[in-house]
Scaffold this active site. Sequence first.
Site, PDB file in Angstrom:
ATOM      1  N   SER A  45       0.864  -1.558   0.229  1.00 15.27           N
ATOM      2  CA  SER A  45       0.340   0.329  -0.117  1.00 15.27           C
ATOM      3  C   SER A  45       0.779   0.880   0.289  1.00 15.27           C
ATOM      4  O   SER A  45       2.127   1.602   0.242  1.00 15.27           O
ATOM      5  CB  SER A  45      -0.775   0.262   1.462  1.00 15.27           C
ATOM      6  OG  SER A  45      -1.452  -0.644   1.438  1.00 15.27           O
TER       7      SER A  45
HETATM    8  N1  SAH Z   1      -0.393  -4.377   3.543  1.00 13.34           N
HETATM    9  C1  SAH Z   1      -0.817  -4.918   2.636  1.00 13.34           C
HETATM   10  C2  SAH Z   1      -1.499  -4.658   1.746  1.00 13.34           C
HETATM   11  C3  SAH Z   1      -1.155  -5.960   0.778  1.00 13.34           C
HETATM   12  S1  SAH Z   1      -2.549  -5.913  -1.026  1.00 13.34           S
HETATM   13  C4  SAH Z   1       0.471  -4.066   2.752  1.00 13.34           C
HETATM   14  O1  SAH Z   1       1.122  -3.123   2.673  1.00 13.34           O
HETATM   15  O2  SAH Z   1       1.585  -4.651   1.621  1.00 13.34           O
HETATM   16  C5  SAH Z   1      -3.939  -6.412  -0.085  1.00 13.34           C
HETATM   17  C6  SAH Z   1      -3.247  -7.484   0.135  1.00 13.34           C
HETATM   18  O3  SAH Z   1      -4.691  -8.777   0.807  1.00 13.34           O
HETATM   19  C7  SAH Z   1      -3.344  -8.569  -0.993  1.00 13.34           C
HETATM   20  O4  SAH Z   1      -1.413  -9.315  -0.200  1.00 13.34           O
HETATM   21  C8  SAH Z   1      -4.041 -10.349  -0.769  1.00 13.34           C
HETATM   22  O5  SAH Z   1      -3.330 -10.323  -1.960  1.00 13.34           O
HETATM   23  C9  SAH Z   1      -4.956  -9.807   0.419  1.00 13.34           C
HETATM   24  N2  SAH Z   1      -6.145 -10.449  -0.120  1.00 13.34           N
HETATM   25  C10 SAH Z   1      -7.442  -9.790  -0.279  1.00 13.34           C
HETATM   26  N3  SAH Z   1      -7.691 -10.607  -0.208  1.00 13.34           N
HETATM   27  C11 SAH Z   1      -7.777 -11.424   0.612  1.00 13.34           C
HETATM   28  C12 SAH Z   1      -8.995 -11.797   1.329  1.00 13.34           C
HETATM   29  N4  SAH Z   1     -10.110 -11.999   1.131  1.00 13.34           N
HETATM   30  N5  SAH Z   1      -7.876 -12.445   2.462  1.00 13.34           N
HETATM   31  C13 SAH Z   1      -6.485 -12.861   3.121  1.00 13.34           C
HETATM   32  N6  SAH Z   1      -5.813 -11.471   2.128  1.00 13.34           N
HETATM   33  C14 SAH Z   1      -6.740 -11.058   1.323  1.00 13.34           C
END
Ligand code: SAH
Length: 213
Positions: free
Chosen positions: A64
């Site tokens: 993010s």
């Molecule tokens: N907090 C992270 C954001 C990553 S983007 C960072 O800053 O690196 C969002 C993340 O949510 C992705 O890694 C994606 O794989 C995950 N995601 C999507 N759907 C999900 C679900 N149903 N349960 C858990 N994680 C999920």
Amino acid sequence: MLDTSKHKGLRKRLVDQLISKGISSKPVINAILHIPRHLFIEKDFESYAYLDKAFPIDSNQTISQPYTVAFQTSILEIENNDKVLEVGTGSGYQTAVLVKLKAEVYTIERQHVLYRKSMKRLNELGYNPKSIKYGDGYLGMPEQAPFDKILVTAGASEVPKKLLLQLKVGGKIVIPIGNIDQEMTLIVRKSKTKFEKIKLGKFNFVPMLKNTN
Ligand code: SAH
């Protein structure tokens, strides 16, 4: 795993930008100032780490944008020992911010590669959440509920009911809602049955997907 004075300088510049964009929480600014974001993305792209931008990571996901991390974390007003559920571990950067704020952090990721890598990375860097789970965040973490705060880092078309019910009374969830672009939404659990919803503006997230691969 080097954190040099150059990286520290870039972080200072980044937090100055975040402050000028309206982030005012001192603990959040302090966390971003100290966490080496360049160690949460691939080595070759480390020069992008201190731009206020989202960046691609494995499995077609993104780390993010720092402003978004700062915004979501500030909204939750994290206090020491708050029990916090993060949905979407991704790179583990947001997880590290929550750990740095002395929350008790539980985090779920549905991509196995990211789950594995982030667990290793957080451990090596010493930002240890209470638990990292490989699974579907729509289900929350019933075995650990209730939580003081829930932070969702992927966009959902609606608020997952199971997550709302895993909040303590007085607890808060921040979640981007929508299919194409998302409305950042804060929901406060006022009583067992009453929830208050506050809209906080448009953001862009990868979608929250059901089940695991
Ligand atoms: N907090 C992270 C954001 C990553 S983007 C960072 O800053 O690196 C969002 C993340 O949510 C992705 O890694 C994606 O794989 C995950 N995601 C999507 N759907 C999900 C679900 N149903 N349960 C858990 N994680 C999920």
